[in-house]
Design an enzyme around this catalytic site. Structure first.
Site, PDB file in Angstrom:
ATOM      1  N   THR A 157     -16.670   8.000   3.579  1.00  0.00           N
ATOM      2  CA  THR A 157     -16.369   6.567   3.634  1.00  0.00           C
ATOM      3  C   THR A 157     -17.224   5.909   4.721  1.00  0.00           C
ATOM      4  O   THR A 157     -17.513   6.544   5.736  1.00  0.00           O
ATOM      5  CB  THR A 157     -14.868   6.406   3.993  1.00  0.00           C
ATOM      6  OG1 THR A 157     -14.103   6.968   2.935  1.00  0.00           O
ATOM      7  CG2 THR A 157     -14.473   4.960   4.210  1.00  0.00           C
ATOM      8  N   ARG A 185      -6.789   7.027  -8.956  1.00  0.00           N
ATOM      9  CA  ARG A 185      -6.292   7.313  -7.592  1.00  0.00           C
ATOM     10  C   ARG A 185      -6.930   6.333  -6.595  1.00  0.00           C
ATOM     11  O   ARG A 185      -8.135   6.125  -6.597  1.00  0.00           O
ATOM     12  CB  ARG A 185      -6.632   8.759  -7.216  1.00  0.00           C
ATOM     13  CG  ARG A 185      -6.251   9.156  -5.779  1.00  0.00           C
ATOM     14  CD  ARG A 185      -7.406   8.988  -4.824  1.00  0.00           C
ATOM     15  NE  ARG A 185      -7.103   9.459  -3.482  1.00  0.00           N
ATOM     16  CZ  ARG A 185      -7.847   9.163  -2.410  1.00  0.00           C
ATOM     17  NH1 ARG A 185      -8.912   8.405  -2.521  1.00  0.00           N
ATOM     18  NH2 ARG A 185      -7.520   9.611  -1.222  1.00  0.00           N
ATOM     19  N   ASP A 188      -6.689   5.074   1.162  1.00  0.00           N
ATOM     20  CA  ASP A 188      -6.349   4.094   2.197  1.00  0.00           C
ATOM     21  C   ASP A 188      -7.319   2.933   2.294  1.00  0.00           C
ATOM     22  O   ASP A 188      -6.953   1.843   2.753  1.00  0.00           O
ATOM     23  CB  ASP A 188      -6.341   4.788   3.570  1.00  0.00           C
ATOM     24  CG  ASP A 188      -7.724   5.353   3.899  1.00  0.00           C
ATOM     25  OD1 ASP A 188      -8.180   6.244   3.147  1.00  0.00           O
ATOM     26  OD2 ASP A 188      -8.361   4.888   4.867  1.00  0.00           O
ATOM     27  N   THR A 207     -11.227   6.361   8.276  1.00  0.00           N
ATOM     28  CA  THR A 207     -11.889   7.258   7.333  1.00  0.00           C
ATOM     29  C   THR A 207     -11.117   8.565   7.334  1.00  0.00           C
ATOM     30  O   THR A 207     -10.539   8.934   8.353  1.00  0.00           O
ATOM     31  CB  THR A 207     -13.359   7.505   7.729  1.00  0.00           C
ATOM     32  OG1 THR A 207     -13.823   8.703   7.078  1.00  0.00           O
ATOM     33  CG2 THR A 207     -13.546   7.699   9.224  1.00  0.00           C
ATOM     34  N   GLY A 208     -11.107   9.252   6.207  1.00  0.00           N
ATOM     35  CA  GLY A 208     -10.389  10.523   6.151  1.00  0.00           C
ATOM     36  C   GLY A 208      -9.555  10.614   4.904  1.00  0.00           C
ATOM     37  O   GLY A 208      -9.838   9.939   3.901  1.00  0.00           O
ATOM     38  N   GLY A 210      -7.023   9.684   2.551  1.00  0.00           N
ATOM     39  CA  GLY A 210      -6.310   8.434   2.346  1.00  0.00           C
ATOM     40  C   GLY A 210      -4.810   8.580   2.248  1.00  0.00           C
ATOM     41  O   GLY A 210      -4.061   7.723   2.728  1.00  0.00           O
TER      42      GLY A 210
HETATM   43  N1  GLY Z   1     -10.440   7.560   3.021  1.00  0.00           N
HETATM   44  C1  GLY Z   1     -10.938   7.454   1.726  1.00  0.00           C
HETATM   45  C2  GLY Z   1     -10.002   7.863   0.700  1.00  0.00           C
HETATM   46  O1  GLY Z   1      -9.101   8.669   0.936  1.00  0.00           O
HETATM   47  O2  GLY Z   1     -10.120   7.385  -0.389  1.00  0.00           O
END
Ligand code: GLY
Length: 294
Positions: A157, A185, A188, A207-208, A210
């Site tokens: 991200t 899907r 976050d 970032t990470g 979600g």
């Molecule tokens: N942080 C990006 C996602 O989980 O979509």
């Protein structure tokens, strides 16, 4: 006082492409800085920086994003203005080259904040944003990784936060989501308070993973810590520590800036490449940023 910080995603970058990760971030931070320096707004700066990263195939945003289980790209993005608390967000967009531009259009021109899928693409048409084939968002590298069912090591991200000469903070986050996600899907990134949050006091972008970031509203929590009196450098760390207390083993990273231009960054992963511009206009980069030491 102006400032800009950008990131390219938290993760195990040492197993992936560390030498490649920093130069595009440096370029994106510089581009945003030039806009701020010539009197442009924080929103313009974060949008421009994010577009450069969406267009770069290395990151999981725009062109070169991770593919879904079905082999398509589905994009999510958000952009927010701390002065007005307004934001624009899109999710599940499949035919827009730069979803952050569409999110900005929604922020500027819509009475609503968040659009998904076909509805978001209808808005793109109305705003004069070209719709393209999904295949044009698929890079050779990601297609071959899709064929090999390559394992997720990096949440690629991208995000940016800027402070302009009028003291306005803005934040942007853009992503293709997790590798091999089921279609539909949403993580976050486009969720206000989770993937991004900004008010007049501070801004945060996440970032990470979600699913974990949404459960703790990571970006909002980080801004709360600044409002409670913590420096941005500590607030980012406190938010990640709070997430780990609630969800042991959670994988996420945060960039932050407060209204005085102080930066923060923290992550629970091995690394999180960032670039930022200091008060003298010098661009810095780091795979393992720590602003309490700056
Ligand atoms: N942080 C990006 C996602 O989980 O979509």
């Amino acid at each position: 006082m102006t400032g800009i910080i950008v990131h390219g995603g938290a993760g195990s970058w040492t197993k992936a492409e560390p030498p490649e990760a920093l130069p595009p971030l440096e370029k994106a931070a510089k581009a945003g800085w030039q806009i701020l320096n010539s009197g442009g707004s924080a929103l313009d700066a974060v949008e421009a920086a994010t577009i450069l990263l969406e267009d770069h195939p290395l990151y999981d945003a725009g062109y070169g994003s991770y593919l879904t289980e079905q082999g398509e790209v589905e994009l999510d993005a958000i952009i927010g203005d701390g002065t007005t608390l307004n934001f624009g967000a899109v999710a599940g967009v499949k035919h827009v080259k730069n979803p952050i531009r569409l999110a900005r259009g929604i922020l500027e021109h819509s009475d609503h904040n968040f659009f998904i899928g076909d509805g978001a693409e209808d808005i793109a048409r109305r705003l004069g944003i070209e719709l393209i084939s999904n295949l044009l968002l698929v890079s050779d590298r990601e297609f071959s990784r899709f064929e090999k069912r390559y394992e997720q090591t990096v949440y690629g991200t991208v995000g940016a936060i800027a402070l302009d000469n009028d003291g306005r903070l803005a934040v942007a986050t853009s992503t293709g989501g997790t590798r091999l996600k089921p279609r539909g899907r949403v993580g976050d990134s486009p969720v206000w308070g989770a993937g991004a949050y900004v008010n007049q006091v501070a801004a945060a972008g996440a970032t990470g993973k979600g699913e974990q970031i949404m459960r703790v509203l990571l970006s909002q929590r980080a801004v709360d810590f600044v409002e409670e009196g913590q420096p941005a450098s500590q607030a980012a760390k406190s938010a990640i520590a709070n997430m780990l207390d609630l969800l042991p083993g959670a994988e996420a990273g945060l960039i932050m800036m407060d209204r005085h231009g102080n930066y923060g960054a923290a992550y629970s992963t091995q690394a999180m490449p960032v670039a930022w511009v200091d008060g003298d206009g010098i661009v810095h980069t780091a795979m393992n940023p720590d602003f309490s030491a700056v």
